[in-house]
Design a protein around this motif. Structure first.
Motif, PDB file in Angstrom:
ATOM      1  N   ARG A 154      39.931 -25.341 -63.940  1.00  0.00           N
ATOM      2  CA  ARG A 154      40.188 -24.216 -64.859  1.00  0.00           C
ATOM      3  C   ARG A 154      38.957 -23.315 -64.924  1.00  0.00           C
ATOM      4  O   ARG A 154      38.193 -23.307 -65.898  1.00  0.00           O
ATOM      5  CB  ARG A 154      40.563 -24.729 -66.255  1.00  0.00           C
ATOM      6  N   GLU A 155      38.782 -22.547 -63.864  1.00  0.00           N
ATOM      7  CA  GLU A 155      37.572 -21.720 -63.723  1.00  0.00           C
ATOM      8  C   GLU A 155      37.381 -20.730 -64.876  1.00  0.00           C
ATOM      9  O   GLU A 155      36.271 -20.586 -65.385  1.00  0.00           O
ATOM     10  CB  GLU A 155      37.597 -20.948 -62.390  1.00  0.00           C
ATOM     11  N   PRO A 156      38.445 -20.000 -65.306  1.00  0.00           N
ATOM     12  CA  PRO A 156      38.226 -19.047 -66.401  1.00  0.00           C
ATOM     13  C   PRO A 156      37.710 -19.731 -67.660  1.00  0.00           C
ATOM     14  O   PRO A 156      36.792 -19.225 -68.319  1.00  0.00           O
ATOM     15  CB  PRO A 156      39.622 -18.444 -66.639  1.00  0.00           C
ATOM     16  N   ALA A 157      38.274 -20.908 -67.977  1.00  0.00           N
ATOM     17  CA  ALA A 157      37.849 -21.612 -69.195  1.00  0.00           C
ATOM     18  C   ALA A 157      36.398 -22.070 -69.051  1.00  0.00           C
ATOM     19  O   ALA A 157      35.584 -21.899 -69.968  1.00  0.00           O
ATOM     20  CB  ALA A 157      38.771 -22.804 -69.453  1.00  0.00           C
ATOM     21  N   ARG A 158      36.052 -22.623 -67.879  1.00  0.00           N
ATOM     22  CA  ARG A 158      34.665 -23.081 -67.690  1.00  0.00           C
ATOM     23  C   ARG A 158      33.692 -21.910 -67.809  1.00  0.00           C
ATOM     24  O   ARG A 158      32.629 -22.024 -68.419  1.00  0.00           O
ATOM     25  CB  ARG A 158      34.516 -23.748 -66.326  1.00  0.00           C
ATOM     26  N   ALA A 159      34.081 -20.769 -67.251  1.00  0.00           N
ATOM     27  CA  ALA A 159      33.215 -19.585 -67.315  1.00  0.00           C
ATOM     28  C   ALA A 159      33.056 -19.120 -68.764  1.00  0.00           C
ATOM     29  O   ALA A 159      31.954 -18.766 -69.207  1.00  0.00           O
ATOM     30  CB  ALA A 159      33.790 -18.468 -66.454  1.00  0.00           C
ATOM     31  N   LEU A 160      34.154 -19.149 -69.504  1.00  0.00           N
ATOM     32  CA  LEU A 160      34.083 -18.749 -70.917  1.00  0.00           C
ATOM     33  C   LEU A 160      33.140 -19.672 -71.686  1.00  0.00           C
ATOM     34  O   LEU A 160      32.263 -19.204 -72.431  1.00  0.00           O
ATOM     35  CB  LEU A 160      35.491 -18.787 -71.534  1.00  0.00           C
ATOM     36  N   TYR A 161      33.300 -20.981 -71.500  1.00  0.00           N
ATOM     37  CA  TYR A 161      32.470 -21.926 -72.258  1.00  0.00           C
ATOM     38  C   TYR A 161      30.987 -21.786 -71.880  1.00  0.00           C
ATOM     39  O   TYR A 161      30.117 -21.816 -72.755  1.00  0.00           O
ATOM     40  CB  TYR A 161      32.940 -23.371 -72.019  1.00  0.00           C
ATOM     41  N   LEU A 162      30.712 -21.619 -70.596  1.00  0.00           N
ATOM     42  CA  LEU A 162      29.312 -21.450 -70.179  1.00  0.00           C
ATOM     43  C   LEU A 162      28.731 -20.202 -70.820  1.00  0.00           C
ATOM     44  O   LEU A 162      27.609 -20.179 -71.312  1.00  0.00           O
ATOM     45  CB  LEU A 162      29.215 -21.355 -68.647  1.00  0.00           C
ATOM     46  N   ARG A 163      29.531 -19.156 -70.818  1.00  0.00           N
ATOM     47  CA  ARG A 163      29.085 -17.895 -71.401  1.00  0.00           C
ATOM     48  C   ARG A 163      28.801 -18.028 -72.898  1.00  0.00           C
ATOM     49  O   ARG A 163      27.949 -17.336 -73.455  1.00  0.00           O
ATOM     50  CB  ARG A 163      30.165 -16.852 -71.142  1.00  0.00           C
TER      51      ARG A 163
END
Ligand SMILES: CC(C)(COP(=O)(O)OP(=O)(O)OC[C@H]1O[C@@H](n2cnc3c(N)ncnc32)[C@H](O)[C@@H]1OP(=O)(O)O)[C@@H](O)C(=O)NCCC(=O)NCCS
Length: 163
Positions: free
Chosen positions: A124-133
């Motif tokens: 789930r790339e979008p979710a991982r990117a959101l959380y990292l951000r």
């Protein structure tokens, strides 16, 4: 520009209204997640689980108010387990997920919570990117966590450090 959102706690609503909102959430949930990962947004969630928070975001246009996102977390003393964040497909990439996450972080910090933890599917790339951000760090990876071949990643946000 990000749309203006109203974020509401389902527990602030009377039963009938809460159940109508849960039914709307359930429809988005079923479209977004595989059956075995879809959360049950039934009456029990509203009535019986005092540590569970269901938040939802609406966007108002004229007389219409549409549900466009929701999140679920459970408080266990100083830790909040974030089970779910979801933005309806037509409203993604407009900053809604980020606004909802900021709201959750601020609210938990104010309530004295020390950290937020979650598990996310590696795919789930979008979710991982959101959380990292949002400042989350990846702490652990467990192969086959969700199903064979689907790795789970545990992520943590230290609210005290980032406050
Ligand atoms: C993950 C999710 C909640 C993101 O919501 P969103 O409203 O689209 O996210 P935002 O517009 O606030 O994006 C914030 C940041 O997250 C990252 N991001 C979000 N979507 C992304 C994508 N498709 N690809 C790469 N990065 C992405 C970016 O860093 C983005 O900032 P930017 O737009 O300035 O580049 C949404 O894609 C979703 O509901 N997905 C399905 C459900 C899900 O997987 N939930 C998580 C597991 S429970």
């Amino acid at each position: 520009m990000s749309p203006t959102l109203t974020i509401t706690d389902i527990h602030s609503k009377k039963r009938n209204e809460a159940l109508e909102i849960l039914a709307q959430i359930s429809r988005v949930e079923k479209k977004t997640f595989p059956t075995n990962e879809a959360f049950g947004f039934g009456e029990d969630l509203w009535r019986k689980k005092p540590n569970t928070r269901v938040l939802y975001a609406t966007q108002t246009e004229g007389a219409r108010s549409d549900l466009i996102a929701y999140a679920v977390y459970v408080r266990q003393k100083g830790v909040a387990l974030l089970h779910k964040v979801c933005v309806s497909p037509s409203h993604r990439r407009q900053g809604v997920g980020q606004q909802l996450m900021s709201y959750i972080q601020q609210r938990l910090r104010k309530e004295g919570c020390q950290s937020i933890q979650l598990w996310v599917d590696q795919a789930r790339e979008p979710a991982r990117a959101l959380y990292l951000r949002c400042g989350f760090e990846e702490r652990e990876q467990i192969p086959d966590y969700y199903a064979p071949g689907r790795t789970g990643i545990r992520m943590v946000l230290d609210l005290e450090r980032d406050g």
